[in-house]
Design a protein around this motif. Structure first.
Motif, PDB file in Angstrom:
ATOM      1  N   THR A 108       0.824  -1.051   0.008  1.00 29.70           N
ATOM      2  CA  THR A 108       0.166  -0.054  -0.063  1.00 29.70           C
ATOM      3  C   THR A 108       0.854   1.275  -0.065  1.00 29.70           C
ATOM      4  O   THR A 108       0.516   2.348  -0.823  1.00 29.70           O
ATOM      5  CB  THR A 108      -0.859   0.042   1.461  1.00 29.70           C
ATOM      6  N   ILE A 109       1.783   1.389   0.824  1.00 33.01           N
ATOM      7  CA  ILE A 109       2.793   2.588   1.112  1.00 33.01           C
ATOM      8  C   ILE A 109       3.644   2.527  -0.291  1.00 33.01           C
ATOM      9  O   ILE A 109       3.760   3.851  -0.870  1.00 33.01           O
ATOM     10  CB  ILE A 109       3.563   2.405   2.028  1.00 33.01           C
ATOM     11  N   GLU A 110       4.005   1.381  -0.891  1.00 37.95           N
ATOM     12  CA  GLU A 110       4.898   1.494  -2.059  1.00 37.95           C
ATOM     13  C   GLU A 110       3.883   2.095  -3.154  1.00 37.95           C
ATOM     14  O   GLU A 110       4.433   2.774  -3.935  1.00 37.95           O
ATOM     15  CB  GLU A 110       5.403   0.195  -2.439  1.00 37.95           C
ATOM     16  N   ARG A 111       2.724   1.602  -3.264  1.00 38.91           N
ATOM     17  CA  ARG A 111       1.914   1.788  -4.466  1.00 38.91           C
ATOM     18  C   ARG A 111       1.437   3.424  -4.346  1.00 38.91           C
ATOM     19  O   ARG A 111       1.160   3.989  -5.534  1.00 38.91           O
ATOM     20  CB  ARG A 111       0.881   0.981  -4.505  1.00 38.91           C
ATOM     21  N   TYR A 112       0.803   3.974  -2.966  1.00 35.68           N
ATOM     22  CA  TYR A 112       0.067   4.931  -3.021  1.00 35.68           C
ATOM     23  C   TYR A 112       0.790   5.847  -2.039  1.00 35.68           C
ATOM     24  O   TYR A 112       0.229   7.037  -1.899  1.00 35.68           O
ATOM     25  CB  TYR A 112      -1.196   4.709  -2.313  1.00 35.68           C
ATOM     26  N   GLY A 113       1.752   5.553  -1.361  1.00 36.86           N
ATOM     27  CA  GLY A 113       2.716   6.735  -0.474  1.00 36.86           C
ATOM     28  C   GLY A 113       3.345   7.740  -1.124  1.00 36.86           C
ATOM     29  O   GLY A 113       4.019   7.513  -2.372  1.00 36.86           O
ATOM     30  N   THR A 114       3.565   8.741  -0.628  1.00 36.33           N
ATOM     31  CA  THR A 114       4.499   9.651  -0.911  1.00 36.33           C
ATOM     32  C   THR A 114       5.951   9.480  -0.928  1.00 36.33           C
ATOM     33  O   THR A 114       6.190   8.269   0.023  1.00 36.33           O
ATOM     34  CB  THR A 114       4.306  11.010  -0.326  1.00 36.33           C
ATOM     35  N   GLU A 115       6.811  10.130  -1.295  1.00 30.76           N
ATOM     36  CA  GLU A 115       8.281   9.798  -1.035  1.00 30.76           C
ATOM     37  C   GLU A 115       8.887   9.915   0.403  1.00 30.76           C
ATOM     38  O   GLU A 115       9.397   9.192   1.033  1.00 30.76           O
ATOM     39  CB  GLU A 115       9.355  10.548  -1.857  1.00 30.76           C
ATOM     40  N   GLU A 116       8.153  10.760   1.042  1.00 28.43           N
ATOM     41  CA  GLU A 116       8.266  11.059   2.395  1.00 28.43           C
ATOM     42  C   GLU A 116       7.778  10.088   3.412  1.00 28.43           C
ATOM     43  O   GLU A 116       8.643   9.397   4.209  1.00 28.43           O
ATOM     44  CB  GLU A 116       7.887  12.286   2.879  1.00 28.43           C
ATOM     45  N   GLN A 117       6.686   9.460   2.946  1.00 30.49           N
ATOM     46  CA  GLN A 117       5.949   8.481   3.699  1.00 30.49           C
ATOM     47  C   GLN A 117       6.730   7.035   3.459  1.00 30.49           C
ATOM     48  O   GLN A 117       7.111   6.266   4.460  1.00 30.49           O
ATOM     49  CB  GLN A 117       4.482   8.139   3.054  1.00 30.49           C
ATOM     50  N   LYS A 118       7.379   6.745   2.149  1.00 29.91           N
ATOM     51  CA  LYS A 118       8.062   5.640   2.158  1.00 29.91           C
ATOM     52  C   LYS A 118       9.495   5.544   2.892  1.00 29.91           C
ATOM     53  O   LYS A 118       9.679   4.557   3.339  1.00 29.91           O
ATOM     54  CB  LYS A 118       8.449   5.545   0.474  1.00 29.91           C
ATOM     55  N   LYS A 119      10.105   6.727   2.823  1.00 29.36           N
ATOM     56  CA  LYS A 119      11.247   6.984   3.705  1.00 29.36           C
ATOM     57  C   LYS A 119      10.985   6.593   5.168  1.00 29.36           C
ATOM     58  O   LYS A 119      11.517   6.238   5.921  1.00 29.36           O
ATOM     59  CB  LYS A 119      11.682   8.373   3.635  1.00 29.36           C
ATOM     60  N   ALA A 120       9.754   7.081   5.563  1.00 27.27           N
ATOM     61  CA  ALA A 120       9.595   7.087   7.044  1.00 27.27           C
ATOM     62  C   ALA A 120       9.248   5.722   7.430  1.00 27.27           C
ATOM     63  O   ALA A 120       9.518   5.042   8.702  1.00 27.27           O
ATOM     64  CB  ALA A 120       8.497   8.140   7.420  1.00 27.27           C
ATOM     65  N   TRP A 121       8.423   5.131   6.557  1.00 22.52           N
ATOM     66  CA  TRP A 121       7.815   3.551   6.947  1.00 22.52           C
ATOM     67  C   TRP A 121       7.926   2.641   6.356  1.00 22.52           C
ATOM     68  O   TRP A 121       8.104   1.322   6.820  1.00 22.52           O
ATOM     69  CB  TRP A 121       6.214   3.981   7.073  1.00 22.52           C
ATOM     70  N   LEU A 122       8.134   2.869   4.889  1.00 21.68           N
ATOM     71  CA  LEU A 122       8.237   1.783   4.083  1.00 21.68           C
ATOM     72  C   LEU A 122       9.602   1.150   4.182  1.00 21.68           C
ATOM     73  O   LEU A 122       9.623  -0.285   4.365  1.00 21.68           O
ATOM     74  CB  LEU A 122       7.836   1.876   2.859  1.00 21.68           C
ATOM     75  N   GLU A 123      10.744   2.034   4.121  1.00 22.72           N
ATOM     76  CA  GLU A 123      12.171   1.501   4.243  1.00 22.72           C
ATOM     77  C   GLU A 123      12.449   0.768   5.586  1.00 22.72           C
ATOM     78  O   GLU A 123      12.819  -0.354   5.337  1.00 22.72           O
ATOM     79  CB  GLU A 123      13.054   2.582   4.076  1.00 22.72           C
ATOM     80  N   PRO A 124      11.922   1.152   6.729  1.00 23.28           N
ATOM     81  CA  PRO A 124      12.057   0.408   7.897  1.00 23.28           C
ATOM     82  C   PRO A 124      11.249  -0.923   7.924  1.00 23.28           C
ATOM     83  O   PRO A 124      11.779  -2.103   8.550  1.00 23.28           O
ATOM     84  CB  PRO A 124      11.745   1.280   8.813  1.00 23.28           C
ATOM     85  N   LEU A 125      10.060  -1.029   7.274  1.00 24.04           N
ATOM     86  CA  LEU A 125       9.357  -2.273   7.229  1.00 24.04           C
ATOM     87  C   LEU A 125      10.027  -3.326   6.132  1.00 24.04           C
ATOM     88  O   LEU A 125      10.242  -4.360   6.457  1.00 24.04           O
ATOM     89  CB  LEU A 125       8.015  -1.984   6.692  1.00 24.04           C
ATOM     90  N   LEU A 126      10.475  -2.801   5.111  1.00 22.35           N
ATOM     91  CA  LEU A 126      11.286  -3.413   4.184  1.00 22.35           C
ATOM     92  C   LEU A 126      12.547  -4.055   4.917  1.00 22.35           C
ATOM     93  O   LEU A 126      13.125  -5.119   4.680  1.00 22.35           O
ATOM     94  CB  LEU A 126      11.720  -2.823   3.079  1.00 22.35           C
ATOM     95  N   HIS A 127      13.211  -3.565   5.769  1.00 20.35           N
ATOM     96  CA  HIS A 127      14.472  -3.873   6.535  1.00 20.35           C
ATOM     97  C   HIS A 127      14.138  -4.707   7.764  1.00 20.35           C
ATOM     98  O   HIS A 127      15.007  -5.322   8.209  1.00 20.35           O
ATOM     99  CB  HIS A 127      15.286  -2.782   6.863  1.00 20.35           C
ATOM    100  N   GLY A 128      12.645  -4.905   7.888  1.00 23.95           N
ATOM    101  CA  GLY A 128      12.366  -5.851   9.020  1.00 23.95           C
ATOM    102  C   GLY A 128      12.669  -5.226  10.319  1.00 23.95           C
ATOM    103  O   GLY A 128      12.927  -5.655  11.554  1.00 23.95           O
ATOM    104  N   GLU A 129      12.729  -3.805  10.347  1.00 20.52           N
ATOM    105  CA  GLU A 129      13.170  -3.144  11.697  1.00 20.52           C
ATOM    106  C   GLU A 129      11.994  -2.628  12.623  1.00 20.52           C
ATOM    107  O   GLU A 129      12.144  -2.706  13.733  1.00 20.52           O
ATOM    108  CB  GLU A 129      14.053  -1.720  11.406  1.00 20.52           C
ATOM    109  N   ILE A 130      10.928  -2.679  11.935  1.00 18.34           N
ATOM    110  CA  ILE A 130       9.556  -2.550  12.678  1.00 18.34           C
ATOM    111  C   ILE A 130       8.494  -3.163  12.397  1.00 18.34           C
ATOM    112  O   ILE A 130       8.681  -4.116  11.014  1.00 18.34           O
ATOM    113  CB  ILE A 130       9.065  -1.006  12.529  1.00 18.34           C
TER     114      ILE A 130
END
Length: 401
Positions: A108-130
């Motif tokens: 959802t974030i990858e498809r519909y999120g802004t670059e700021e939203q991806k930086k804040a939430w998508l990247e930590p999720l992809l890394h398995g940190e959160i």
């Protein structure tokens, strides 16, 4: 449609199967033993992080996310048999960072999120940190019809204010859960399917209260959990809105298609493991002077299970193929069909395996009881059977009108 898996998929299958046999199955009980008996939602079993690091080292990480720079470059059709392997154990999906609801939230974030939203939430999720949760279902309305949802998301200057109670927000019990995607109503006067929006809500925002975690047939699914959450005057920046006001249903359609098919893929894996346990058991046990495997009724169960699994797998692969080639919208009927077929098939296979194992089947010495309880919820989650059947019938009738 090509029925032969590519060399790439075969290679991933071999690696995943080896990983499951070497690391996952032997550590299923270790994981449960490491949960804090006094507070099962307070800590994460150390074995989980050890296994996740091994999966990263072997490049078995983020295998989902088709058509994305963030994924492994696999199509839905290529991912299907791999997701099936993961579905053989409730522990496995998170180890490979391919667990719900994180996969759906990441898509959802990858498809519909802004670059700021991806930086804040998508990247930590992809890394398995959160981890994350998805807050849609409500206790006070029939949420199988999402237009009933009453939680409000109201604009106030540069913020949105969220009020409402959600439940079955899977993953919210996890101490690593830092972000929720919340679906609520922002304009009751708008057209029926333009009233809803989705917004990102950090779990530490004032006014977010986890009231309780809800067990499933007695299983708490700790530390993941399924939470009832109260959102009371929760204020987040307007920049947390996903895609725009009134576009919640649009996002839901994009999110739920992949989510539903992932559930079905994993469910086929659970059915395969149940059939495997059944077959090994009947070849080992003897009653009334002969092996269980020689009993006609047992042979009928085995034959029916194999037929049902193959049928469900073929329909799932067809749906995945259509999602890749003509898009999720055009594949909606096939997605709805597999969402009905796969859980019902798996429940029957698991039930037969439990019957064969007898008292052992309902114990925690085998994964069958927990698997049955988990999969039974899939006849409700992401839309109940009845809603999917209604849609399938509507689309079928439309051909002749």
């Amino acid at each position: 449609m090509e029925f032969k898996y590519s060399d790439k998929v075969n290679s991933y299958q071999e690696k995943l199967t080896s990983f499951m046999e070497t690391y996952i199955y032997p550590n299923e009980k270790v994981y449960q033993e490491q949960l804090d008996p006094m507070d099962r939602f307070s800590t994460i079993p150390p074995i989980l992080e050890e296994l996740k690091q091994k999966a990263k080292d072997e490049k078995l990480w983020n295998l989902f996310l088709p058509d994305s720079e963030y994924g492994a470059g696999l199509t839905n059709l290529e991912y299907a048999p791999l997701c099936e392997v993961m579905g053989r154990s409730s522990l496995a999906p998170e180890v490979f960072n391919c667990a719900a609801p994180d996969t759906g939230n990441m898509e959802t974030i990858e498809r519909y999120g802004t670059e700021e939203q991806k930086k804040a939430w998508l990247e930590p999720l992809l890394h398995g940190e959160i981890r994350s949760c998805f807050s849609m279902t409500e206790p006070d309305v029939a949420s199988s019809d999402a237009t009933n949802i009453k939680a409000s998301i109201i604009r106030d200057g540069d913020d949105y204010v969220i009020n409402g109670t959600k439940w079955w927000s899977s993953g919210a019990g996890d101490p690593r859960c830092q972000i929720a995607i919340v679906m609520g109503k922002n304009d009751p006067a708008a057209q029926k399917h333009k009233q809803q929006s989705m917004i990102l809500v950090p779990m530490d925002t004032p006014g977010v209260t986890i009231k309780r975690t809800l067990p499933v047939f007695g299983y708490d699914h700790a530390p993941h959990g399924h939470a009832e959450i109260e959102y009371h005057n929760v204020r987040v920046p307007a920049t947390n809105m996903l895609l725009g006001e009134g576009r919640g249903f649009e996002i839901a359609q994009g999110r739920l298609g992949p989510g539903r098919i992932h559930h079905c893929m994993r469910t086929i894996g659970a059915a395969e493991r149940a059939l495997e346990l059944l077959c090994k058991r009947v070849l080992d046990r003897e009653t009334f002077g002969k092996k269980l495997a020689e009993q006609g009724v047992i042979q009928e169960w085995i034959a029916n299970a194999r037929i049902s699994i193959e049928q469900a797998r073929l329909l799932t692969l067809k749906a995945a193929y259509m999602m890749d080639t003509v898009g999720n919208k055009e594949a909606k009927s096939e997605i709805a069909m597999i969402k009905v077929i796969a859980p019902n098939m798996a429940l029957d296979v698991i039930d037969k395996a439990i019957q064969v194992l007898g008292a052992a089947g309902v114990s925690e010495d085998f994964p069958l009881a927990a698997s049955w309880a988990n999969i039974r919820t899939l006849r409700l989650a992401d839309g109940p059977d009845e809603v999917h059947r209604k849609s399938i019938a509507k689309w079928e009738l439309k051909k002749y009108q």
